[in-house]
Write an enzyme that holds these catalytic residues in place. Structure first.
Site, PDB file in Angstrom:
ATOM      1  N   CYS A 144      -2.100  -2.813   7.174  1.00  0.00           N
ATOM      2  CA  CYS A 144      -1.517  -2.698   8.515  1.00  0.00           C
ATOM      3  C   CYS A 144      -1.710  -1.270   9.038  1.00  0.00           C
ATOM      4  O   CYS A 144      -2.085  -0.352   8.296  1.00  0.00           O
ATOM      5  CB  CYS A 144      -0.041  -3.078   8.488  1.00  0.00           C
ATOM      6  N   CYS A 182       0.177   1.519   7.200  1.00  0.00           N
ATOM      7  CA  CYS A 182      -0.403   1.841   5.886  1.00  0.00           C
ATOM      8  C   CYS A 182      -1.715   2.605   6.028  1.00  0.00           C
ATOM      9  O   CYS A 182      -2.021   3.478   5.214  1.00  0.00           O
ATOM     10  CB  CYS A 182      -0.596   0.564   5.081  1.00  0.00           C
ATOM     11  N   GLU A 186       0.831  -1.205   0.000  1.00  0.00           N
ATOM     12  CA  GLU A 186       0.000   0.000   0.000  1.00  0.00           C
ATOM     13  C   GLU A 186       0.865   1.253   0.000  1.00  0.00           C
ATOM     14  O   GLU A 186       0.583   2.226  -0.712  1.00  0.00           O
ATOM     15  CB  GLU A 186      -0.913   0.034   1.232  1.00  0.00           C
TER      16      GLU A 186
HETATM   17  N1  THU Z   1       2.088  -6.531   3.978  1.00  0.00           N
HETATM   18  C1  THU Z   1       1.676  -5.642   3.033  1.00  0.00           C
HETATM   19  O1  THU Z   1       2.370  -5.416   2.038  1.00  0.00           O
HETATM   20  N2  THU Z   1       0.492  -5.037   3.208  1.00  0.00           N
HETATM   21  C2  THU Z   1      -0.375  -5.308   4.214  1.00  0.00           C
HETATM   22  O2  THU Z   1      -1.433  -4.734   4.251  1.00  0.00           O
HETATM   23  C3  THU Z   1      -0.023  -6.271   5.254  1.00  0.00           C
HETATM   24  C4  THU Z   1       1.350  -6.820   5.183  1.00  0.00           C
HETATM   25  C5  THU Z   1       3.339  -7.246   3.763  1.00  0.00           C
HETATM   26  C6  THU Z   1       4.490  -6.882   4.647  1.00  0.00           C
HETATM   27  C7  THU Z   1       5.338  -8.127   4.581  1.00  0.00           C
HETATM   28  O3  THU Z   1       6.156  -8.069   3.427  1.00  0.00           O
HETATM   29  C8  THU Z   1       4.331  -9.233   4.394  1.00  0.00           C
HETATM   30  O4  THU Z   1       3.136  -8.628   3.971  1.00  0.00           O
HETATM   31  C9  THU Z   1       4.077 -10.039   5.640  1.00  0.00           C
HETATM   32  O5  THU Z   1       3.756  -9.225   6.700  1.00  0.00           O
END
Ligand code: THU
Length: 139
Positions: free
Chosen positions: A92, A95, A61
């Site tokens: 998360c 984000c 994101e």
């Molecule tokens: N991750 C994202 O890219 N976006 C999210 O909304 C949640 C988590 C990624 C971070 C990490 O590379 C992987 O997912 C595991 O946490």
């Protein structure tokens, strides 16, 4: 897109899915891709980019937001997040805050590999959000 138009969710999801193979996730093996829609109709994708120093990972994101900002965008209206896991990936906390900066009325759709879909308003994901209005004027 005007405020009353519904985003073309299928197009945004398609763009996110196209980007998903580019996710760099050798540590978690959890690929994520996001597509954000600007109020002018342009859309931008991002993927998660992990690092051997784990804490330096940047989520999909935030990379999509950065791509939009580089293109001059300052207002986002929708975001789709897809992932390689079966369940829909909810953004998360970090984000959520970064999306809020550019989209206080952002609609978020998360889609897992199983096809399970979740839909949120960002305001509901980030209650009592911190924003620029809380910064004191410097003079
Ligand atoms: N991750 C994202 O890219 N976006 C999210 O909304 C949640 C988590 C990624 C971070 C990490 O590379 C992987 O997912 C595991 O946490």
């Amino acid at each position: 897109m005007s405020a009353v138009d519904e985003p073309d969710w299928e197009r945004l999801e398609h763009q996110a899915r196209q980007a998903l193979p580019s996710a760099y996730a050798p540590y978690s093996r959890f690929g994520v891709a996001a597509c954000v829609l600007a109020e002018d109709g342009r859309s931008f994708v991002g993927v998660n980019v992990e690092n051997a120093s784990y804490g330096l990972t940047v989520c999909a994101e935030r990379n999509a937001v950065a791509a939009a900002v580089i293109a001059g965008v300052r207002r986002l209206v929708a975001a789709v997040v897809v992932c390689t896991g079966p369940e829909p990936p909810t953004p998360c906390g970090a984000c959520r805050q970064v999306l809020w900066e550019f989209g206080t009325e952002l609609a978020v759709r998360s889609v897992g590999a199983s096809g399970h879909v979740l839909h949120f308003e960002l305001a509901a994901l980030l209650p009592a959000a911190f924003g620029p209005e809380q910064l004191s004027p410097s003079d």
